[in-house]
Write an enzyme that holds these catalytic residues in place. Structure first.
Site, short mmCIF file in Angstrom:
data_model
loop_
_atom_site.label_atom_id
_atom_site.label_comp_id
_atom_site.label_asym_id
_atom_site.label_seq_id
_atom_site.Cartn_x
_atom_site.Cartn_y
_atom_site.Cartn_z
N ASP A 32 -28.22 -3.94 0.19
CA ASP A 32 -26.72 -3.58 -0.08
C ASP A 32 -26.06 -3.04 2.38
OD1 ASP A 32 -25.83 -4.11 -2.24
OD2 ASP A 32 -25.76 -2.51 -2.97
N ARG A 80 -19.08 7.58 -4.19
CA ARG A 80 -18.53 6.67 -2.52
C ARG A 80 -16.09 6.92 -2.84
NH1 ARG A 80 -21.67 1.72 -3.36
NH2 ARG A 80 -19.90 0.57 -3.48
N LYS A 140 -38.60 -8.56 1.90
CA LYS A 140 -38.87 -8.22 1.15
C LYS A 140 -40.27 -7.50 0.76
CE LYS A 140 -34.99 -7.21 -2.25
NZ LYS A 140 -33.56 -6.59 -3.20
N PHE A 164 -10.08 -7.53 4.42
CA PHE A 164 -11.75 -6.41 4.98
C PHE A 164 -12.52 -7.11 5.89
CE2 PHE A 164 -15.52 -5.45 3.83
CZ PHE A 164 -15.59 -4.25 4.07
N ASP A 216 -35.55 -2.87 -6.22
CA ASP A 216 -34.37 -3.06 -5.68
C ASP A 216 -33.28 -2.21 -5.61
OD1 ASP A 216 -32.29 -4.15 -4.53
OD2 ASP A 216 -32.54 -4.82 -7.14
N GLU A 244 -13.16 -1.88 -5.63
CA GLU A 244 -11.70 -2.99 -6.08
C GLU A 244 -11.34 -2.72 -7.78
OE1 GLU A 244 -10.68 -6.49 -3.98
OE2 GLU A 244 -10.09 -4.38 -2.59
#
Length: 1252
Positions: free
Chosen positions: A736, A654, A874, A598, A454, A557
């Site tokens: 993700d 990032r 998975k 968003f 993971d 954030e």
């Protein structure tokens, strides 16, 4: 026919899988549930497009129905299912969790039943029965009973200790407390007593005990914030919201006690992110979806209390359903060992049959003709041969080693203790030690070929840190002093001047803070103001300290708002129409005119604010790929910022671009009208809003960019590098986004500058081409060519595969088909039925072929990253590799979404120390950080494999050497099943005389040290290739044992032949010969293990020579006259050992036997290590030199990779669409809080007007 077949597997050209979407996955149903209608619209049913008809259909199907505060409702006959024969039980599970196997009553019978399922144990039980028959038994009963009781007892104690630990863990979970409505009031209750339909109260920081429908909470509009670390390892908050009707009417205790609503929903399933149902109350129906359900394992955060109704309990909860089926895991060596025991069974039966035939022949030719051999029984030779067969089964029983299994268990237990005690695998940050949660898989740790990991919480810390930024084209974040000069020694920036600063924030560029505090750079001020106002973060104030506490839906954030806070731009509070910040100590309030939320498609968010001066400004942040398309043509510093983005990308940070735009009043009013129209659209509302957002987000002015580090756990790149050098392939399976997963791939060095990346569309095209080639080959080529496997990639370039869950479903032909209207169409003729069967068979065959092709393609890549995958996917990927590569797999994760993968793999590893412990409880091994995996595999795994293989080879050898002597002796005793040794020697040989040295080798031996094992990962490949224990090694051990038995028998036989003792007596009697042969055997097998020992310690030396001394001590005692007088029938070798061993030439005989057995072995090993040395031999020979010059492992530096935007577009807005609406509507705000009202009502002294 060909065209029909093509249509079944060819992808739809007009449809492409959505890389941003997590595909639907479910183990139990083929139909994807509808998403439901918006809350607050009564009379609607959750099934899309069905309205009330769907609700009625749900009732007709008799789905899951739960009535509040009515336990009798769930005990009705219609709610019961058949459990066994006529016994029935409720279909609603209780909330108690049971993982133990035994209780005080069932332990003994069930444990004995399990142990006698093993072929060896059952075989010896049968032997024990046979030994009670005098006609066939030549051995005393205790020779079998003592070892059998020892084996059964040790195994039973081990199982008992393991089960007690399970009882303790179950008791801890089941006895947790919560509050449940009883007799009209909330009363304390244990988790195990909670049932479906109960109304429960949960307080802040409490774990949710079952799957619960949220009814109301202390928050406005009954919002409830939860942390899902138990489910997915993520610590960022997610919100749930109750129905408006329950929020309005179910606030008081009395109202909840009188609540009698009925929930009709889907059956229990494993879908964590989906729920479809309806609440029927007061003759109206209200739709329910996943946003209204709290799942078991979540933790309540930022909510003083909440109330809920239990829908699923215990084994029916989603977290338990998602755990998958518990599988009994066995190692490859276990399976091979069982086959070898079966082989020994066959050999034993054949040998016994052959010797029985020999006895029959001997009786006919010799026995019947010799009057002095008459035993008083007139049995025929065939009958005597039949009895001899059973007699030899008893005599040769030691070929099947009864102590093998218990010895293996002892070694595995010891190796597990070494893992638990390893201080180098202790994580001080989390106060977590490594834990071997099973004792059956240790040697398999040395054979791993594939690791499935993971990402969040496993490779990364799930902690974001603001590292660098670019403002006005200037980069900040390096170690510099106030004048901008580089510093040789990093010095942390002092934020003590800021009362709101977060003490955990680290920054080393003094130049930035100096310029910001000077107030001469307006771009810097706008940059950090944007970070302080353009977000969806919630703020709370600690009652004790008054410190601000931020709760963000996305960790990115949270990091950006925290950075602005430390630089003096502090987000203080918000309402649905305003936001208050502190700008370098001066408080400012801005009117929020609109929040442009968003989405994964937009990859940006914006906020439109009006300052105190009336000026309207739009602030926007987002991925550079979408921001650069919307910049004003004359926006400054585009090239400099682009260069900074490339630099940040090369450092695997990032990135995010920040920009703004001034808007006139007229333009805003015109746009706002369009915005309101789109907000009220009845259909396609999201698309309409996106179009309106596009109208205002244009001609933007670039401010700069931020660079956030998604912190990897310590040592991840080094660990992956070492494991790769050990020829272990590493696959990352994560939920993700693709960009985020790819970014982490570069950060942990799975991907490099030279790597060629294949994506889903490339993979699909390659597989489609290969499938067509295989069809063509099947139709035209010779059958011998069908099994040919050509590589997918002809060149030798370094490749990696990055594929999303949607593409994975499409490629593996696992895409769900929505259920259509029921149309019953049965085949009318046998021909039609045959066609249907053929079509189904062909589809299954092509699906299997495509899956196999995918595995072959993926395994040609150095790294594989599967993103946006579900827990079931998975597990599917792991299962495919197990099935088609026949390699040992290891899965490692930290959340409940990894449990299915962990259980599917041969070995499951859980990351412990976080709040999410579901993965740990389902794992075989656990530790605090990913970096300890290299030590678990390359040190403990490799040592365990080598030790176990050496133990098994030697164990089979010593048993063959011991047992086959009976066969050579049978040629001289008329095949009469007489033993070659004393009974007590047979009893104690495997228990005392030869057990301790081999056990210590299995526990302590090591070919090279742990430091050299880590320095030379290539030493690991021996286990992957099964080189140290296989059928070839087994038959070599059999041959070696056979040769040893020949030497041990015939050299003493030749020495006794026509010999005379010093005292004139002939010692060539049976008892003296048995003592000499046994003594020679003890010497040979114990010195042989000395030759096999690579790591000598005092304990090893003591065990070898101590075993020999113990043999002689016990033998002289058992052959003494005193013990014969006490037990005359049990000890009949009176004086045999003292009489035989006082003859010097018998000692020379034993020395000769040892020399003939060991010298050839010594010479052969010297020859092999000299001419054909293994890697371990070379390292061991040079270990002193290597340890002296050992250097620390160094990471290879990251290379700059320009022009690849995918690595920069990895900003993780992890919250779902609707957060901005939530804030703008005011549903998330505590309007009753006095401090917030005071801030918004009037300006404090020293407050500055907003500067827009």
């Amino acid at each position: 026919m060909s065209s029909e077949r093509d249509s079944e597997t060819t992808l739809d050209e007009d449809w492409q899988p959505n890389d941003e979407e997590v595909p639907y996955s479910d183990d139990e149903t083929e139909e994807e549930p509808g998403s439901g209608q918006p809350a607050g619209e009564p009379g609607q049913c959750p099934a899309k497009g069905h309205g009330r008809e769907g609700c009625q259909a749900l009732r007709r199907e008799g789905g899951w129905q739960v009535r509040a505060n009515d336990r009798r409702f769930h005990e009705q006959p219609r709610s019961q299912t058949r459990a066994f024969l006529c016994l029935r039980r409720s279909k609603y599970a209780g909330n108690a969790i049971k993982t133990y196997k035994y209780n005080p009553i069932t332990f003994l019978p069930l444990n004995l039943l399990e142990q006698f399922k093993r072929a060896a144990n059952f075989y010896f039980l049968v032997l024990l029965v046979l030994q009670s028959v005098p006609q066939i038994s030549t051995l005393s009963w205790y020779t079998t009973l003592v070892p059998l009781l020892l084996v059964l007892g040790i195994t039973a104690v081990k199982d008992l200790v393991d089960d007690i630990a399970r009882h303790r863990m179950d008791r801890e979970v089941n006895n947790r407390s919560c509050e449940v409505i009883r007799d009209g009031r909330f009363k304390p209750s244990k988790w195990k007593d909670v049932q479906v339909g109960d109304i429960i109260r949960l307080r802040k920081n409490a774990l949710v005990p079952a799957d619960v429908l949220l009814l109301s909470s202390s928050e406005p509009n009954s919002l409830c914030y939860v942390e899902t670390a138990e489910l997915d390892g993520e610590t960022n908050l997610k919100f749930k919201m109750a129905l408006e009707v329950t929020h309005r009417h179910l606030q008081e205790e009395g109202a909840m006690a009188a609540f009698d609503g009925l929930v009709e929903c889907e059956e229990p399933n494993n879908r964590l992110d989906k729920f479809a149902g309806a609440l029927v109350w007061r003759h109206r129906s209200y739709p329910l979806d996943a946003d209204k359900v709290l799942l078991r394992g979540c933790r309540i955060r930022n909510t003083d209390f909440c109330h809920g109704m239990v829908i699923f309990a215990g084994a029916d909860t989603k977290i338990m359903k998602n755990s998958g089926r518990t599988r009994f895991k066995r190692t490859k060596i276990d399976s091979l060992m069982n086959y070898m025991v079966y082989t020994i069974f066959v050999v034993l039966i054949l040998l016994s049959a052959g010797l029985a035939i020999g006895h029959t022949y001997w009786e006919q030719q010799v026995g019947n003709a010799s009057w002095y051999l008459y035993d008083g029984q007139d049995s025929s030779p065939p009958y005597r041969g039949f009895l001899a067969f059973w007699g030899y089964l008893i005599v040769l029983n030691t070929m099947v080693p009864i102590s093998l299994y218990v010895s293996v268990e002892v070694i595995r237990w010891g190796q597990s203790c070494f893992i638990n005690w390893d201080l180098q695998m202790y994580c001080p940050e989390r106060d977590t030690a490594a834990k071997a949660r099973t004792t059956t898989l240790n040697e398999q740790l040395g054979q791993v070929g594939y690791i499935f990991s993971d990402k969040t919480g496993t490779l990364t810390q799930n902690v974001m840190a603001f590292k660098k930024c670019c403002i006005r084209g200037h980069r900040y974040g390096d170690c510099r002093d106030a004048a901008g000069q580089p510093q040789s020694h990093p010095e942390q920036v002092d934020f003590s001047w800021n009362e709101h600063a977060d003490g955990k924030f680290l920054f080393y560029d003094h130049c930035l803070i100096e310029q910001l505090r000077s107030g001469k750079e307006p771009e810097l001020q706008q940059f950090f103001l944007l970070l302080a106002v353009c977000h969806t973060v919630m703020v709370d104030t600690c009652d004790d300290t008054g410190q601000l506490s931020y709760q963000a839906a996305s960790p990115d954030e949270g990091a950006l708002v925290t950075a602005a806070r430390n630089f003096g731009y502090v987000f203080l509070s918000r309402t649905q129409s305003s936001i208050t910040v502190s700008q370098m100590g001066l408080r400012s309030t801005y009117q929020v005119l609109a929040m442009l939320d968003f989405t994964s498609d937009r990859k940006r968010m914006s906020v439109i604010l009006r300052g105190a001066d009336g000026r309207i400004r739009l602030y926007c942040k987002g991925a550079d790929t979408v921001i650069y398309e919307r910049l004003h043509p004359r926006s400054p510093q585009r090239e400099a910022t682009q260069e900074a983005l490339d630099v940040f990308a090369s450092e695997t940070l990032r990135t995010l671009c920040l920009c703004y735009r001034d808007i006139s009043q007229g333009e805003f009013e015109a746009w706002h009208r369009s915005f309101l129209e789109a907000s009220l659209a009845k259909c396609h509302r999201e698309q309409a809003l996106d179009r309106v957002y596009e109208e205002i987000e244009k001609d933007l002015i670039l401010l700069g960019a931020t660079a956030i580090e998604d912190k990897l756990q310590d040592g991840v790149p080094e660990t992956i590098s070492r494991l790769s050098k050990a020829d272990i392939k590493i696959w990352v399976l994560t939920g993700d986004k693709k960009e985020t997963a790819e970014n982490i791939g570069f950060a942990c060095e799975l991907l490099t500058e030279e790597t060629t990346i294949c994506y889903g569309e490339d993979t699909s095209a390659l597989l489609q081409r290969r499938l067509e080639e295989q069809r063509h080959r099947a139709g035209s080529a010779a059958p011998s060519s069908l099994g040919m496997k050509e590589p997918f990639f002809q060149d030798s370039r370094d490749r990696a595969l990055i594929i999303t869950g949607s593409w994975l479903n499409e490629i593996l032909l696992e895409k769900k088909k929505k259920r259509k209207k029921l149309k019953l169409k049965f085949p009318r003729t046998a021909e039609e039925k045959q066609k249907q069967l053929e079509k189904r068979r062909r589809a299954e065959a092509e699906k299997e072929q495509r899956q196999q092709n995918f595995v072959e393609l993926a395994c040609e890549c150095r790294a594989v990253i599967c993103c946006r995958v579900t827990p079931k996917q998975k597990a599917t990927v792991v299962e495919l590799v197990k099935r088609y590569k026949k390699a040992i797999t290891l899965a490692i994760g930290d959340g409940a979404n990894d449990v299915s993968m962990i259980k599917t793999a041969h070995i499951g590893v859980g990351i412990s120390g976080q709040e999410g412990m579901q993965a740990v409880m389902s794992s075989d091994y656990s530790f605090g950080q990913f970096r300890y995996l290299q030590r678990l595999l390359l040190v403990h795994g490799r040592w365990s494999y080598i030790r176990m293989c050496k133990f098994l080879r030697y164990f089979f050898y010593k048993n063959f050497a011991f047992t086959l002597v009976h066969i050579w002796y049978s040629f001289f005793n008329g095949f009469s099943a007489q033993t070659a040794y004393e009974d007590w020697f047979i009893t104690l040989y495997n228990v005392l005389y030869s057990s301790l040295p081999v056990l210590l080798v299995g526990l302590l031996d090591q070919d090279v040290s742990d430091r050299l094992s880590l320095r030379f990962p290539r030493l690991y490949v021996l286990g992957q290739r099964d080189l140290l224990f296989n059928y070839q090694k087994f038959f070599l051990s059999l041959l070696h044992g056979a040769v040893t038995s020949l030497v041990v028998f015939f050299i003493p036989y030749g020495a006794y032949l026509k010999s005379m003792g010093q005292d004139g007596e002939a010692p060539s009697d049976y008892q003296s010969f048995a003592v000499t042969a046994a003594s020679s055997l003890v010497f040979v097998v114990n010195l042989q293990i000395g030759l096999d020992t690579s790591y000598w310690t005092f304990v090893n030396a003591f065990s070898v020579f101590g075993s020999i001394a113990l043999y002689f001590g016990i033998t002289f005692d058992f052959h003494s006259a005193g013990i014969h007088l006490l037990f005359p029938s049990g000890f009949q070798f009176t004086g045999a050992a003292p009489n035989a061993l006082r003859q010097p030439y018998l000692w020379l005989t034993m020395i000769l036997s040892v020399a003939v057995c060991l010298l050839p072995v010594l010479a052969l090993r010297f020859l092999c290590t000299t001419l054909w040395p293994l890697d371990s031999d070379t390292v061991r020979r040079q270990r002193r030199k290597l340890l002296a010059e050992e250097q620390q492992w160094r990471r290879r530096p990251s290379s700059l990779r320009r022009g690849v935007s995918a690595r920069r577009s990895a900003y993780a807005f992890s919250h779902q669409r609707g957060y901005a609406d939530l804030i703008a509507s005011g549903r998330s705000l505590r309007k009753r809080r006095a401090p917030l009202d005071a801030v918004l009502g009037s300006a404090a002294p020293g407050e500055a007007p907003g500067t827009g």
